[in-house]
Design an enzyme around this catalytic site. Structure first.
Site, mmCIF file in Angstrom:
data_model
loop_
_atom_site.group_PDB
_atom_site.id
_atom_site.type_symbol
_atom_site.label_atom_id
_atom_site.label_comp_id
_atom_site.label_asym_id
_atom_site.label_seq_id
_atom_site.Cartn_x
_atom_site.Cartn_y
_atom_site.Cartn_z
ATOM 1 N N ASP A 30 1.013 -1.202 0.025
ATOM 2 C CA ASP A 30 0.036 -0.088 0.002
ATOM 3 C C ASP A 30 0.950 1.244 -0.011
ATOM 4 O OD1 ASP A 30 1.016 0.155 2.709
ATOM 5 O OD2 ASP A 30 -0.972 -0.560 3.543
ATOM 6 N N PHE A 31 0.482 2.380 0.177
ATOM 7 C CA PHE A 31 1.104 3.544 0.089
ATOM 8 C C PHE A 31 2.231 3.756 1.202
ATOM 9 C CE2 PHE A 31 -1.952 4.334 3.177
ATOM 10 C CZ PHE A 31 -1.697 5.092 4.209
#
Length: 152
Positions: A30-31
């Site tokens: 994810d980020f």
């Protein structure tokens, strides 16, 4: 960062556990650089598929044989223990459990440097082209049998 080279396929150990090395790529995260929860299912699938290949069983051959079958996950219970991160070198362990009719039972463990990252209890089922459950072919059951481990 762990820069060791990973093999492209796994193998069964003397302990009857199949191990497949996998690398965490940026696309798996994810980020924040932590593996997105759904990507763990991909790692487990790779372990299951590679373990079958090591037994001489391929999804393509199962689907194209005279009496075709496919494997589908019926149930999976996943426990997320620790976070995996981008560039981690992981190992997917696949443990075969006793077959129950058309159901194939497996336990899977995802490790980083021996530490448990996630576990999965998997129930897969053999099914015919119409989607009905079906016992696996004898050749598949015989290939699987030497690697079956009793429940703990």
């Amino acid at each position: 960062m762990n820069d060791e080279l990973l093999p492209t396929s796994g193998a069964f150990g003397a302990d009857r556990i199949h191990r497949l090395p996998v690398r965490v790529y940026y696309e798996d995260t994810d980020f924040s650089g932590v593996v997105y929860h759904a990507r763990y299912l991909h790692f487990f699938e790779r372990g299951r598929t590679d373990s079958l290949r090591c037994l001489g069983i391929s999804h393509t051959e199962l689907a194209t044989q005279a009496d075709p079958i496919a494997l589908a996950v019926r149930r999976m219970n996943v426990e997320f223990v620790r976070a995996a991160k981008v560039d981690d070198a992981l190992v997917v362990e696949t443990i075969y459990r006793p077959q129950q009719g058309a159901r194939l039972m497996l336990d899977q463990i995802l490790r980083r440097d021996g530490e448990i990252i996630a576990t999965a209890a998997v129930q897969a089922v053999c099914m015919d082209p119409s989607g009905r459950a079906k016992r696996p072919p004898k050749s598949m059951a015989q290939a699987w049998l030497p690697y079956v481990m009793a429940e703990n």
